[in-house]
Design an enzyme around this catalytic site. Structure first.
Site, mmCIF file in Angstrom:
data_model
loop_
_atom_site.group_PDB
_atom_site.id
_atom_site.type_symbol
_atom_site.label_atom_id
_atom_site.label_comp_id
_atom_site.label_asym_id
_atom_site.label_seq_id
_atom_site.Cartn_x
_atom_site.Cartn_y
_atom_site.Cartn_z
ATOM 1 N N CYS A 65 -13.003 -14.388 7.832
ATOM 2 C CA CYS A 65 -13.863 -14.632 6.670
ATOM 3 C C CYS A 65 -14.064 -16.125 6.438
ATOM 4 C CB CYS A 65 -13.258 -13.978 5.434
ATOM 5 S SG CYS A 65 -13.408 -12.178 5.479
ATOM 6 N N ARG A 104 -6.515 20.115 -3.739
ATOM 7 C CA ARG A 104 -7.483 21.192 -3.972
ATOM 8 C C ARG A 104 -8.315 20.895 -5.213
ATOM 9 N NH1 ARG A 104 -2.602 23.356 -3.289
ATOM 10 N NH2 ARG A 104 -2.410 23.788 -5.503
ATOM 11 N N TRP A 144 1.305 25.509 -18.212
ATOM 12 C CA TRP A 144 1.035 24.111 -17.940
ATOM 13 C C TRP A 144 1.327 23.289 -19.174
ATOM 14 C CZ3 TRP A 144 0.308 22.979 -13.045
ATOM 15 C CH2 TRP A 144 -0.222 23.955 -12.199
ATOM 16 N N CYS A 173 -9.190 -14.319 4.981
ATOM 17 C CA CYS A 173 -8.439 -14.275 6.241
ATOM 18 C C CYS A 173 -8.980 -15.321 7.210
ATOM 19 C CB CYS A 173 -8.510 -12.878 6.854
ATOM 20 S SG CYS A 173 -10.128 -12.424 7.485
ATOM 21 N N GLU A 190 -15.460 -10.469 1.254
ATOM 22 C CA GLU A 190 -16.169 -11.752 1.241
ATOM 23 C C GLU A 190 -17.486 -11.649 2.001
ATOM 24 O OE1 GLU A 190 -13.052 -11.038 2.053
ATOM 25 O OE2 GLU A 190 -11.749 -12.809 2.083
HETATM 26 C C1 AOF Z 1 -9.322 -6.312 4.435
HETATM 27 N N1 AOF Z 1 -10.387 -6.403 3.610
HETATM 28 O O1 AOF Z 1 -11.742 -7.546 2.291
HETATM 29 C C2 AOF Z 1 -9.952 -8.696 3.274
HETATM 30 C C3 AOF Z 1 -8.795 -8.597 4.125
HETATM 31 O O2 AOF Z 1 -7.598 -6.942 10.979
HETATM 32 P P1 AOF Z 1 -8.419 -6.541 9.814
HETATM 33 O O3 AOF Z 1 -9.854 -6.891 9.969
HETATM 34 O O4 AOF Z 1 -8.199 -5.113 9.452
HETATM 35 O O5 AOF Z 1 -7.940 -7.445 8.588
HETATM 36 C C4 AOF Z 1 -6.882 -7.075 7.780
HETATM 37 C C5 AOF Z 1 -6.296 -8.268 7.074
HETATM 38 O O6 AOF Z 1 -7.297 -9.153 6.602
HETATM 39 C C6 AOF Z 1 -5.543 -7.839 5.850
HETATM 40 O O7 AOF Z 1 -4.222 -7.506 6.160
HETATM 41 C C7 AOF Z 1 -5.609 -9.068 4.979
HETATM 42 O O8 AOF Z 1 -4.539 -9.914 5.355
HETATM 43 C C8 AOF Z 1 -6.919 -9.760 5.391
HETATM 44 N N2 AOF Z 1 -7.999 -9.688 4.357
HETATM 45 N N3 AOF Z 1 -8.525 -7.384 4.679
HETATM 46 O O9 AOF Z 1 -9.039 -5.248 4.957
HETATM 47 C C9 AOF Z 1 -10.746 -7.534 3.017
HETATM 48 N N4 AOF Z 1 -10.314 -9.855 2.697
HETATM 49 ZN ZN ZN Z 2 -11.361 -11.373 5.899
#
Ligand code: AOF
Ligand code: ZN
Length: 369
Positions: free
Chosen positions: A91, A212, A175, A82, A59
């Site tokens: 976000c 590899r 193969w 989140c 986002e």
């Molecule tokens: C992501 N990428 O684009 C979105 C996520 O603690 P963090 O920052 O690593 O956040 C992880 C959590 O955030 C993930 O488990 C999910 O619930 C939420 N959204 N996470 O890594 C993203 N939008």
């Molecule tokens: Zn987020």
């Protein structure tokens, strides 16, 4: 919502899914996420995806690209935004700050720490709507598996002839598929956390189970299912356990106790162990232990039919990558990919859904889930 608008939103959602997939192998154990931002007039003004673990969420990247055009606009994202301070700030804050008017997300966040984003947005006066999308469900399935079931997502891969043989009757399998297809499938090795095989395969083929000839996004550990601890110290796996990617052997607890000499010999070489409790449930417990103790969230099974049969029986195979080669073996004694299920009728066979298919020349790559 009008059917026309719904179709347009789904088109943007599918694009967000295609973007999200580009993070595969770099973002796990976090979810693959993609996002598209539309301005107030419905024009696409910025897109983004989660590129690497710990990096910007999808986002945030999409909003940064959209800039001021996001004001009064729409944000389409594959996962509920989140609401938590994790590796990065929430976000939901970025969405509010950008002045977005409405958000469509394809799946609720199963991660309790980050969930609640939709409610947080509504409290801030932003419309937040669940927009179901089958393609996004496919994308999110591995993340749901590790978050809800606390076990890795398990893929199996094999190559077979038109009539279902994975080798000649002699057992010679090199193969069945072409070099080009082998390379394409091999790439998946560099995107998972573990390659899993059985002791039978190790004793016959003496494989290295390393990545590899393709660029690896991560280095998988090597796991051998070996209930009675038959792994020998002179195998390639044991010999480079200390220098190569970790080698983990899954052994029955009682055998681990009884075979102390062999265990110590292997331990001295750097081999590690995980418990494989007796069936039923042993393989499932082993997978959960791999997730918990070794950070394994994605597994690729490259084994003989015995282990695959046991895993299918325990419902542990989440997807099968099958290469169909344009050859006919024509022998009842040619090995098959999966053994030991012995269904009494077609109606009692394990059924799968075709989730993808790709043609390369005369070969097909089929993804069954
Ligand atoms: C992501 N990428 O684009 C979105 C996520 O603690 P963090 O920052 O690593 O956040 C992880 C959590 O955030 C993930 O488990 C999910 O619930 C939420 N959204 N996470 O890594 C993203 N939008
Ligand atoms: Zn987020």
């Amino acid at each position: 919502m009008s059917a026309e608008r719904h179709d347009a939103l789904l088109r943007h959602m599918k694009r967000a899914v295609r973007l999200a997939v580009r993070g595969h192998g770099r973002v796990e154990p976090n979810p693959m996420v993609g996002c598209v931002v539309l301005d107030a007039g419905g024009r696409d003004v910025g897109a983004g995806f989660h590129r690497r673990l710990g990096g910007e969420h999808a986002e945030v990247e999409a909003l940064r690209r959209a800039g001021a055009a996001a004001k009064g606009g729409t944000l389409v994202v594959t996962l509920e935004p989140c609401s938590h301070h994790g590796r990065t700030p929430p976000c939901t804050d970025a969405i509010r700050a950008a002045g977005v008017a409405r958000v469509f997300f394809a799946a609720r966040d199963p991660n309790p720490a980050a969930a609640g984003g939709a409610e947080a947005l509504r409290r801030a006066g932003i419309e937040a709507t669940h927009l179901p999308c089958p393609l996004a469900d496919e994308l999110n399935a591995p993340f749901l598996r590790r978050t809800i079931d606390e076990r890795p997502w398990v893929s199996a891969k094999w190559a077979q002839t038109i009539d279902g043989a994975i080798a000649a009757p002699s057992g010679e399998s090199r193969w069945i598929s072409s070099p080009r297809m082998r390379r394409a499938v091999h790439r998946e090795r560099g995107r998972v956390d573990a390659i899993l095989t059985g002791i039978g395969t190790v004793l016959i083929d003496d494989p290295q189970l390393t990545v590899r000839g393709v660029t690896a996004r991560r280095t998988p550990i090597r796991v051998v299912v070996d209930p009675r601890l038959r792994l020998r110290a002179d195998t390639k796996l044991a010999r480079d356990a200390a220098t190569g990617p970790a080698v983990v052997v899954a052994v029955r607890p009682d055998e681990l106790e009884q075979r102390r000499d062999r265990r110590e010999e292997l331990e001295a070489l750097g081999v590690r162990f995980v418990e494989l409790p007796p069936e039923p449930g042993g393989l499932s417990a082993m997978l959960r232990a791999l997730a918990r103790d070794f950070g394994v969230h994605r597994v690729l099974v490259e084994s003989g039919g015995g282990l695959l049969g046991a895993m299918v029986r325990e419902s542990l195979i989440d997807e099968c990558w099958v290469v169909l080669a344009p050859t006919i073996a024509g022998s009842a004694s040619a090995p098959r990919a999966v053994r030991g299920l012995e269904p009494s009728a077609p109606a009692s066979m394990h059924r799968r859904r075709l989730a993808g298919s790709w043609r390369r020349g005369d070969e097909m790559l089929l993804l069954y889930r």
